[in-house]
Every structure is written in structure tokens, then in C-alpha cells.
Design an enzyme around this catalytic site. Structure first.
Site, PDB file in Angstrom:
ATOM      1  N   GLY A   1       0.780  -1.230   0.000  1.00 30.17           N
ATOM      2  CA  GLY A   1       0.000   0.000   0.000  1.00 30.17           C
ATOM      3  C   GLY A   1       0.808   1.275   0.000  1.00 30.17           C
TER       4      GLY A   1
ATOM      5  N   GLY B   1       2.940   2.117  -2.360  1.00 31.62           N
ATOM      6  CA  GLY B   1       3.112   2.561  -3.728  1.00 31.62           C
ATOM      7  C   GLY B   1       4.334   2.019  -4.431  1.00 31.62           C
ATOM      8  N   LYS B   2       4.816   0.830  -4.003  1.00 29.33           N
ATOM      9  CA  LYS B   2       5.993   0.242  -4.665  1.00 29.33           C
ATOM     10  C   LYS B   2       5.751   0.038  -6.155  1.00 29.33           C
ATOM     11  CE  LYS B   2       6.287  -3.563  -2.383  1.00 29.33           C
ATOM     12  NZ  LYS B   2       5.131  -3.418  -1.496  1.00 29.33           N
ATOM     13  N   THR B   3       4.571  -0.507  -6.488  1.00 27.88           N
ATOM     14  CA  THR B   3       4.294  -0.807  -7.888  1.00 27.88           C
ATOM     15  C   THR B   3       4.246   0.477  -8.720  1.00 27.88           C
ATOM     16  OG1 THR B   3       3.101  -2.839  -7.349  1.00 27.88           O
ATOM     17  CG2 THR B   3       2.619  -1.827  -9.479  1.00 27.88           C
ATOM     18  N   SER B   4       3.626   1.517  -8.190  1.00 24.32           N
ATOM     19  CA  SER B   4       3.570   2.790  -8.918  1.00 24.32           C
ATOM     20  C   SER B   4       4.961   3.352  -9.136  1.00 24.32           C
ATOM     21  CB  SER B   4       2.713   3.799  -8.142  1.00 24.32           C
ATOM     22  OG  SER B   4       1.375   3.359  -8.043  1.00 24.32           O
TER      23      SER B   4
ATOM     24  N   ASP C   1       5.344  -9.791  -6.602  1.00 25.27           N
ATOM     25  CA  ASP C   1       4.286  -9.543  -5.624  1.00 25.27           C
ATOM     26  C   ASP C   1       3.125 -10.506  -5.889  1.00 25.27           C
ATOM     27  OD1 ASP C   1       2.208  -8.564  -4.039  1.00 25.27           O
ATOM     28  OD2 ASP C   1       2.835  -6.490  -4.297  1.00 25.27           O
TER      29      ASP C   1
ATOM     30  N   THR D   1      -3.933  -2.161  -3.660  1.00 27.60           N
ATOM     31  CA  THR D   1      -3.019  -3.203  -3.189  1.00 27.60           C
ATOM     32  C   THR D   1      -3.403  -3.747  -1.812  1.00 27.60           C
ATOM     33  OG1 THR D   1      -1.217  -2.324  -4.521  1.00 27.60           O
ATOM     34  CG2 THR D   1      -0.613  -3.751  -2.697  1.00 27.60           C
TER      35      THR D   1
END
Length: 596
Positions: free
Chosen positions: A23, A25-28, A50, A508
Site C-alpha cells: 500500500g 506505492g511500490k508498484t507505482s 508480488d 493493493t
């Protein structure tokens, strides 16, 4: 590249790993970084490890476990490693050759040993080890390989355990630990050593710690920093994502309070984290989906924002925590377990439920199995009928290790004892040790309310694995005619145990909580309720940026209430952290006063 590049993308090495809580924001951050590098003319592979990966959603593609081009971004490819598929394939590599040669009961036992969270972690590492060492030239044509979700310190420590894993297990010297998943790795030890070496080499690898500007998330990356630095990954960068820009003077009190708390959290972060190269990424009004949105993530000038609309916000607020407390109270006693990813507010929700029950005159034991727990800080006081404790993982582990060395290790030679002692330093030893104290807590819930603030999801599942193993062992010893009640049986009984899943109204955290719900159901445990914590939509802000963010939450709240939860509470974001008995009590009131 342009001078506006964030620090962590300045002269990046070939491998870049992004790690942090769910949550944050790693993916962003990873996707926006991949797009930026590709647009600078680099060939880039973005890899997600992930289990709740939404890289495909971000780019509007179906990706999966094959290297897939992102058509709208020349030079960019993506790959999603499915941990469950990796674990299944890994189990088959070990079990397949002996199936038909060993008795069915022994095959079942081996399969069971390889069904826990440790196996999934090791199997995932096995998958991306090939990307780091590249024996098949799969990534030979890429200038940069970016990983969304780095290997944890837990995973790397597994790979630094005794070198004679198979011999150790074959001779029966091992105990309940992480060594089971490692039994088939002897042939790949050289490749694994090369991967760990690559991770520790700053010329080849950069580690980026991603957090939000709040005390809990910053404390988490401080722990990650220390843990990974201890195993040689010392060159680290920090990204603080979603930082609220300074609000206008005439904005609403919520925006002002959020800004002040974020700035205070940033100012109070530890010296070790403050000393690392750091980038602050401003909160944006929209979700980071699509190339247009990703292209704005690292902009330092906030875009103009409109007020947007907020349909249904009044209805969102009408889901008080008090309704859940009423239903819990009706049984007179029982076990309440708050579960979820780190950073979603499990400790606060567990404390609020415990305080509400104690204020109603019930005897309550509030405890935690979280190594990073801060129950005392959250309560900041004492209350009649409320007992507070902590299952100390370090203390429990020491007791467990000493007992195993005194029993199983008593008849081993010096070399065997040394290997056993090293085995007992593995991360899963802590979970096995904590389980014994956890069992006592479950027993206590037969006569009073026991509220448990559990550790983050991965640790919780390991704990439940231990619970399930204990159940199976007792069942085996007692036989079909024996009468017994194990901790797992209590967890499976809805009249005795209420599992409360805590999440945020973001993609997420909701996906990860839904995954946890599926895992619990496979163990025969039905989650009782959900809490959507810190909801902007329920707080009905007036500042334009926060208002647009609130509208974006509505879809996730509807998903939880309509598709995932048997019952649900939605808690508005407060203007200050709910710390102290009074503030916690307000969270569980029918119409809570603003916490200021």
C-alpha cells in the site's frame, strides 16, 4: 535523462529493487521508473514478484509469467512471477522423483513440509535468481532490470543457513524450521551464492526503500534498512511516496492536520534513514494507472485539481466500528484476531476494540504477536478491566532454542550441535516459538475477551502454519478415538474466534487482504469481518486534492462491502493519530467525535 530525475534514478545500476509495506506505492514507483528509463532510450525489464501484482492493471495488459512487451512504451517489457505457481513447481521438482518410490504417507508428509510460506519465498527467489545470474540469457538484451518487491531479509537469511542442508535433514538432526524448503537446493547453491553476491554489489544492484510519510511506514523501512545492511546490502535509497503538498491557507482542517503530521513524521525519522539519499514524491489526485498518469508521478509541480464529485460519501460514513463491537460483545467472551498487512492500522483497531469492551465492563486481555508492536504507545495509559501484554518473539525464541539444544541436541556430536544451533537461528524458529505462547492466549479466551494484534500477513500465515502442524500432530497421536481440542479447532470455530481483516481503501491493500482471506479459508478459518481504516471518503474532505482521492476510494470500499466482507466497518481518516484511551474509545462510539 532530464535533470528532474529523482535521486534513485541517477546513474542507476543494472538491477534496481523496490521494497516496502503493502500500500505504500511500490508498484507505482517501479512502473513510473521503468517508463522513465525506457523513454530515455534504455531497454528495460520490469519484474513483479508480488503475489497481488497489479503491474498488468497499471499498463492495461495481460502479462503473466512470460516476458511481455508494453506496446505504448518502446523498449519496456514486463514479467510477473506468480509465487504460488513457483511454489507448486518447486514442490513438484522435489516430490516428483520420489513419487511411487516412497509410501503415500511419507509423500504427504514431504508435501506438507513444503506447503508453508517459507517454501513460497524460497521458490520465488529461485525464479528471479535466474534473472540475476541469467544462465539462459533471458535478460541479456536489457540495460536495466527493475524488481517490484525485493527479496526480504528473511529470504536471504534462509539462503545463508547451513551448507549441508540435505545431509542435515537426512540424518534427522533438523527441527521445525525453514530447512524443509531448502532440501532440494544443494545443486543450485553456487547459483544462489552468485545471486546473493549480486544483491550485495552496489555496482550491480540498487535497493530502494519505499514508504509513506507516517511514523509506522518510516519505522518499517528503518527495520528493513538495518536487516538488509546486516547481510551486506548497504547501498540504499529512500522514496517517500504520496506526500501531501503544503495546503492553501483556506483549506479544510483535515488537509492541514495531515500535512502537519506528515512533516512531523519526516522530521522524526531516525538518523540512519535520514542519512540515506531520499526523494519525496508528491501525492497525486488520481490513481497511477496508464502511461499518462505514470508520466506525472515524479513531477515536482502539483497539477491543478478540480473538486470532482463525491457520490455516496454520506453512505460510506454509516458503517461504524461500534456495530462490530456490539456483535463481538454479544457472545460474552472469545478471541478476536486483527489481521492484515503492516501499515494498515491493525494495532489501532485491536486497541480500539479492546478499549470499547473494557469500557463496557468486560475483562479483556489485549496482546500482540507483532515483533514491531507499539501497543503501549497506542494506549498511552491504563484502563480498568484491561490487561495488556506482548508475546516477546526474542524471549520465546531463546527459550525454544535452549530447550531444543538440551533435548534433540543432547546426543549429537559437536558438529551436529553446531549445525543444529545455526538452524535454530533461522527466521521460522521465531514463529514456532511464538506459537506456544499464542496457544496459551487462545485457551484464555474461553472465559474472557482476548484481542490479538497479529504480526504482518506473512508472519501471521507462518504462525497459522505452526498451528495447523500442531493440530495434525495431536490428531496423529490421539488417533480416531481420541477427544481433543487444538488451537486450530478453536480458530475454526466462529463462536470462539472472530477474525477481523484490516485494510485501507486502496487497490493493493484490498487485494492483499482478499488473498489473506482466501488463505484462511483454505485452512478452514472463515474471516468474521473487515475494517476499512483511515478512509478519506468517510471523512468527506473539502480540499480539492483530498476530495479527488476520496472519490477514488469508493470503488475499493464497494468491493469490500459488496464482494468480500460478511460484515464491514469503515473508519474515517482522523485529523490526528488516535493515540490514548480516550481517542481509541471514540473510534468505537456510535457517532465518534473528531479526534484532534
Amino acid at each position: 535523462m532530464a535533470a528532474a530525475d529523482p535521486t534513485f534514478l541517477t546513474d542507476p545500476p543494472r538491477f534496481v529493487f523496490f521494497t516496502g509495506k503493502g500500500g505504500v506505492g511500490k508498484t507505482s514507483i517501479a512502473c513510473a521508473s521503468a517508463v522513465r528509463l525506457a523513454r530515455a532510450g534504455k531497454k528495460v525489464l520490469l519484474v513483479s514478484t508480488d503475489p497481488a501484482s497489479n503491474v498488468g492493471q497499471v499498463f492495461g495488459l495481460s502479462i503473466g509469467n512470460t516476458i511481455t512487451e508494453v506496446p505504448a512504451a518502446a523498449g519496456l517489457c514486463a514479467l510477473e512471477i506468480d509465487p504460488e505457481e513457483a511454489a507448486a513447481a518447486y514442490r513438484e521438482r522435489i516430490v516428483g522423483p520420489v513419487r511411487g518410490l516412497l509410501p503415500a504417507a511419507e509423500i504427504a508428509s514431504i508435501t506438507e513440509q513444503l506447503s508453508g510460506s517459507c517454501t513460497t519465498e524460497v521458490a520465488s527467489f529461485d525464479e528471479f535468481t535466474s534473472l540475476l545470474t541469467d544462465p539462459d540469457d533471458r535478460v541479456a538484451g536489457f540495460d536495466h532490470v527493475l524488481f517490484d518487491t525485493a527479496p526480504t531479509g528473511h529470504t536471504i537469511r534462509l539462503l545463508q543457513l547451513p551448507g549441508n542442508w540435505t545431509e542435515f535433514l537426512d540424518h534427522g538432526k533438523g527441527d521445525a524450521s525453514c530447512l524443509g524448503p531448502l532440501a532440494g537446493l544443494d545443486k543450485q547453491k553456487a547459483m544462489y551464492a552468485g545471486a546473493v553476491e549480486a544483491l550485495s554489489d552496489p555496482e550491480r544492484t540498487r535497493l530502494v526503500l519505499v514508504a509513506r510519510a507516517n511514523r509506522v511506514a518510516l519505522a518499517e523501512i528503518a527495520r528493513t534498512h538495518d536487516e538488509l545492511a546486516a547481510i551486506g546490502m548497504t547501498r540504499q535509497h529512500v522514496v517517500i511516496n504520496g506526500v501531501l503538498p503544503a495546503p492553501a491557507e483556506d483549506t479544510d482542517p483535515l488537509a492541514t492536520a495531515v500535512y502537519q503530521h506528515e512533516q512531523a513524521a519526516l522530521a522524526g525519522r531516525g538518523a540512519a534513514i535520514a542519512a540515506l539519499p531520499t526523494d519525496l514524491v508528491e501525492l497525486k489526485p488520481v490513481n497511477m494507472v496508464g502511461l499518462d498518469a505514470l508520466s506525472t508521478l515524479f513531477d515536482t509541480t502539483t497539477t491543478a485539481m478540480t473538486t470532482g464529485t463525491d457520490p455516496g460519501l454520506a453512505a460510506v460514513a454509516d458503517a461504524p466500528l461500534a456495530d462490530l463491537v456490539d456483535a463481538i460483545e454479544a457472545d460474552g467472551h472469545g478471541l478476536v484476531m486483527c489481521m492484515g498487512k503492516g501499515g494498515v492500522g491493525k494495532t489501532t483497531i485491536a486497541a480500539a476494540i479492546a478499549v470499547a469492551l473494557a469500557c463496557r465492563g468486560h475483562d479483556v486481555h489485549l496482546t500482540t504477536t507483532d515483533p514491531a508492536a507499539h501497543l503501549t504507545e497506542t494506549l498511552a495509559g491504563e484502563l480498568d478491566h484491561l490487561e495488556v501484554s506482548r508475546i516477546d518473539p526474542h524471549e520465546a525464541s531463546e527459550t525454544y532454542r535452549n530447550r531444543v539444544l538440551a533435548t534433540k541436541g543432547a546426543e549429537l556430536d559437536d558438529a551436529g550441535r553446531a549445525t543444529l544451533a545455526e538452524d535454530l537461528q533461522s527466521p521460522c524458529t521465531e514463529e514456532v516459538a511464538v506459537f506456544q505462547a499464542f496457544s496459551k492466549v487462545i485457551h484464555e479466551s474461553r472465559r474472557k475477551f482476548v484481542v490479538v494484534d497479529t504480526a504482518p500477513t506473512g508472519h501471521t500465515l507462518l504462525l497459522l502454519d505452526a498451528t495447523g502442524s500442531y493440530h495434525r500432530e495431536i490428531a496423529r497421536q490421539m488417533g480416531d478415538g481420541g477427544r481433543f481440542i487444538t488451537p486450530l479447532m478453536r480458530l475454526q470455530g466462529p463462536a470462539q474466534t472472530k477474525i477481523v481483516l484490516v485494510t485501507l481503501a486502496e487497490t493493493t491493500p484490498v487485494l492483499e487482504a482478499a488473498g489473506l482471506q482466501d488463505d484462511l479459508r483454505r485452512a478452514g478459518i472463515e474471516p468474521w469481518g473487515w475494517v476499512v481504516n483511515n478512509s478519506l471518503a468517510a471523512a468527506a474532505p473539502t480540499a480539492p486534492l483530498l476530495r479527488q482521492r476520496a472519490v477514488a476510494e469508493l470503488e475499493q470500499i464497494d468491493t469490500v462491502r459488496d464482494e468480500l466482507a460478511n460484515r464491514c466497518a469503515v473508519i474515517p481518516l482522523a485529523v490526528s493519530e488516535p493515540v490514548g484511551i480516550t481517542a481509541l474509545g471514540q473510534l468505537a462510539e456510535r457517532h465518534p467525535a473528531p479526534v484532534r
